[in-house]
Design a protein around this motif. Structure first.
Motif, PDB file in Angstrom:
ATOM      1  N   GLY A  41       0.783  -1.227   0.000  1.00 32.64           N
ATOM      2  CA  GLY A  41       0.000   0.000   0.000  1.00 32.64           C
ATOM      3  C   GLY A  41       0.814   1.277   0.000  1.00 32.64           C
ATOM      4  N   LEU A  42       2.136   1.165  -0.108  1.00 35.79           N
ATOM      5  CA  LEU A  42       2.956   2.376  -0.149  1.00 35.79           C
ATOM      6  C   LEU A  42       2.950   2.965  -1.555  1.00 35.79           C
ATOM      7  CD1 LEU A  42       6.053   1.239   1.948  1.00 35.79           C
ATOM      8  CD2 LEU A  42       4.107   2.590   2.693  1.00 35.79           C
ATOM      9  N   ARG A  43       2.987   4.299  -1.627  1.00 35.94           N
ATOM     10  CA  ARG A  43       3.122   4.962  -2.938  1.00 35.94           C
ATOM     11  C   ARG A  43       4.603   5.003  -3.270  1.00 35.94           C
ATOM     12  NH1 ARG A  43      -0.245  10.107  -1.249  1.00 35.94           N
ATOM     13  NH2 ARG A  43       1.251   9.774   0.403  1.00 35.94           N
ATOM     14  N   VAL A  44       4.960   4.217  -4.283  1.00 39.23           N
ATOM     15  CA  VAL A  44       6.380   3.993  -4.593  1.00 39.23           C
ATOM     16  C   VAL A  44       6.732   4.648  -5.926  1.00 39.23           C
ATOM     17  CG1 VAL A  44       8.148   2.238  -5.043  1.00 39.23           C
ATOM     18  CG2 VAL A  44       6.282   1.752  -3.421  1.00 39.23           C
ATOM     19  N   LEU A  45       7.835   5.356  -5.935  1.00 35.62           N
ATOM     20  CA  LEU A  45       8.397   5.881  -7.178  1.00 35.62           C
ATOM     21  C   LEU A  45       9.803   5.301  -7.319  1.00 35.62           C
ATOM     22  CD1 LEU A  45       8.471   7.796  -9.635  1.00 35.62           C
ATOM     23  CD2 LEU A  45       9.265   9.594  -8.074  1.00 35.62           C
ATOM     24  N   ALA A  46      10.016   4.486  -8.359  1.00 35.50           N
ATOM     25  CA  ALA A  46      11.343   3.899  -8.586  1.00 35.50           C
ATOM     26  C   ALA A  46      11.979   4.578  -9.787  1.00 35.50           C
ATOM     27  CB  ALA A  46      11.232   2.395  -8.822  1.00 35.50           C
ATOM     28  N   LEU A  47      13.217   5.008  -9.613  1.00 38.58           N
ATOM     29  CA  LEU A  47      13.920   5.772 -10.643  1.00 38.58           C
ATOM     30  C   LEU A  47      15.105   4.965 -11.157  1.00 38.58           C
ATOM     31  CD1 LEU A  47      14.123   9.130  -8.638  1.00 38.58           C
ATOM     32  CD2 LEU A  47      12.341   8.442 -10.269  1.00 38.58           C
ATOM     33  N   ASP A  48      15.302   4.995 -12.456  1.00 34.02           N
ATOM     34  CA  ASP A  48      16.503   4.355 -13.016  1.00 34.02           C
ATOM     35  C   ASP A  48      17.101   5.277 -14.070  1.00 34.02           C
ATOM     36  OD1 ASP A  48      17.645   1.277 -12.907  1.00 34.02           O
ATOM     37  OD2 ASP A  48      18.227   2.398 -14.709  1.00 34.02           O
ATOM     38  N   ARG A  49      18.406   5.373 -14.058  1.00 36.00           N
ATOM     39  CA  ARG A  49      19.013   6.286 -15.050  1.00 36.00           C
ATOM     40  C   ARG A  49      19.013   5.672 -16.447  1.00 36.00           C
ATOM     41  NH1 ARG A  49      25.263   6.102 -13.289  1.00 36.00           N
ATOM     42  NH2 ARG A  49      25.395   3.851 -13.206  1.00 36.00           N
ATOM     43  N   LEU A  90       7.389   3.594 -12.230  1.00 28.47           N
ATOM     44  CA  LEU A  90       8.790   3.386 -12.598  1.00 28.47           C
ATOM     45  C   LEU A  90       9.157   4.448 -13.615  1.00 28.47           C
ATOM     46  CD1 LEU A  90       8.785  -0.495 -13.237  1.00 28.47           C
ATOM     47  CD2 LEU A  90       8.946   0.732 -11.064  1.00 28.47           C
ATOM     48  N   ARG A  91      10.212   5.186 -13.346  1.00 25.80           N
ATOM     49  CA  ARG A  91      10.636   6.220 -14.294  1.00 25.80           C
ATOM     50  C   ARG A  91      12.023   5.885 -14.840  1.00 25.80           C
ATOM     51  NH1 ARG A  91       9.833  12.228 -12.091  1.00 25.80           N
ATOM     52  NH2 ARG A  91       7.851  11.581 -11.216  1.00 25.80           N
ATOM     53  N   SER A  92      12.096   5.698 -16.156  1.00 22.41           N
ATOM     54  CA  SER A  92      13.361   5.367 -16.823  1.00 22.41           C
ATOM     55  C   SER A  92      14.131   6.641 -17.159  1.00 22.41           C
ATOM     56  CB  SER A  92      13.095   4.620 -18.130  1.00 22.41           C
ATOM     57  OG  SER A  92      12.301   3.493 -17.888  1.00 22.41           O
ATOM     58  N   HIS A  93      15.398   6.484 -17.471  1.00 18.62           N
ATOM     59  CA  HIS A  93      16.256   7.594 -17.913  1.00 18.62           C
ATOM     60  C   HIS A  93      16.116   8.799 -16.989  1.00 18.62           C
ATOM     61  CE1 HIS A  93      17.095   5.159 -21.356  1.00 18.62           C
ATOM     62  NE2 HIS A  93      15.791   4.991 -21.528  1.00 18.62           N
TER      63      HIS A  93
END
Ligand code: GLY
Length: 381
Positions: free
Chosen positions: A31-39, A178-181
């Protein structure tokens, strides 16, 4: 419908490799609001190079009993993790419960193998000694000259590329973004605790919790106070992706010798690995490592020389001074969580890491203290 994670994430995960994606999935499920970032792309860094051995027994090392215990615990989670992931994502993570054959090619290697077997049995690990003929009945392509073999029935494999695709799908379905680049330039700290991250483009993302799952780059991230920094260094590994034009059949189990391993994907593709090199952040492909991998593999599996080379890849294992991963809340900075230092075992330890981190993050969210896999995090020792 809750707010989109990017508006006010409960947690930012830096690095969307197998570890970051597993945490993003498990944390979003809670239930957590997760933002995962990858370069780069999710799963596009070291995870893409990993062979995917799930090898608590083959990779057991003398003097590392605590790490072995973690590996055994995580290996036990794998069947359910893989099944749940497949159900959640609708795609196969390529889990192959095929066991491993650990072979010795000459008398010295056979003696070394006997010592390795004794050590593993002393830890209660499951091992079966095979006569060379028995090993060849199981895997007819093995070299006739082999002197000894061990069967490790609990050491399996997974395809890290398929795994990361499944994890990304499952994490998104569970509500994670999920956010790429998207490169993180700096961890933001305010009033003595984590406040979020600043991206390379300058944008700031506020979040009370940041998970550093940046693998070999975890020690490089700007903004982390010296006392909270985890000592991680890159250890280069070169692998070859091979393909049998004749299809599957050359090798069914994972094969391992003193020098190399060959991991089948079950469809005629194989990964041959791996060099172990202290070369900093270099990921060049060397003729020497390629030659040595093929030479050493051909001594135990001559038919490997019939295969096509699909790719030669190099990845950077995140190693710590004591080879133990650093998993859990930082003792030095509130709101900072570490999930790095998995060295040779990131794929194997992903389920255990993700469950531990998701529990830690949930506890932190509820303000009821921390649960941690690591009672005394590396930075506190
Ligand atoms: N676990 C395999 C490797 O690091 O090469």
């Amino acid at each position: 419908v809750s707010a989109a994670p990017q508006d006010s994430p409960d947690v930012v995960v830096i690095g969307a490799g197998v570890i970051g994606l597993s945490i993003a999935w498990r944390a979003a499920q809670r239930g957590l609001r997760v933002l995962a970032l990858d370069r780069g792309e999710p799963g596009g860094g070291t995870s893409r190079v990993a062979a995917g051995m799930l090898a608590p027994v083959a990779e057991a090392t003398f003097g590392e009993q605590r790490l072995v215990e973690m590996k055994v615990r995580s290996a036990a989670l794998w069947p359910v993790f893989a099944a749940e992931l497949e159900a959640a994502s609708g795609t196969s993570p390529g889990y192959l419960p095929v066991g491993t054959l650990y072979v010795g090619r000459d008398r010295d290697a056979a003696e070394a193998l006997a010592r390795e077997a004794d050590f593993r049995r002393s830890l209660g690990l499951e091992i079966e000694s095979l006569l060379p003929g028995e090993a060849r009945r199981r895997e007819p392509a093995l070299a006739p000259s082999l002197r000894a073999a061990l069967h490790l029935p609990t050491d399996h494999a997974v395809d890290p590329v398929a795994l990361c695709a499944a994890l990304a799908g499952a994490a998104r379905d569970a509500g994670a973004e999920l956010r790429s680049h998207t490169e993180v330039a700096e961890l933001l700290v305010a009033s003595g605790r984590v406040a979020g991250v600043r991206l390379a483009g300058g944008a700031r993302i506020a979040s009370p919790r940041v998970v550093v799952a940046a693998g070999a780059w975890a020690g490089e991230l700007a903004g982390i106070p010296a006392e909270a920094r985890v000592p991680v260094r890159p250890v280069k590994g070169q692998v070859l992706r091979l393909r049998d034009p004749a299809g599957p059949g050359l090798l069914t189990s994972v094969l391992r010798s003193e020098d190399v391993y060959v991991v089948p994907r079950g469809d005629g593709r194989y990964v041959l690995g791996a060099s172990v090199e202290e070369k900093g952040f270099d990921t060049s492909i060397s003729a020497l490592a390629t030659y040595e991998l093929l030479r050493d593999a051909a001594e135990v599996l001559p038919g490997i020389l019939e295969l096509e080379i699909e790719a030669a890849l190099a990845g950077l294992r995140p190693a710590t001074p004591d080879n133990l991963p650093v998993i859990g809340p930082s003792a030095a900075l509130e709101g900072l969580f570490n999930a790095t230092g998995h060295y040779r075992n990131g794929v194997l330890l992903a389920p255990l890491t993700a469950e531990a981190l998701a529990a830690d993050l949930t506890s932190a969210t509820n303000g009821v203290g921390h649960l941690s896999l690591q009672a005394d995090p590396v930075e506190a020792r």
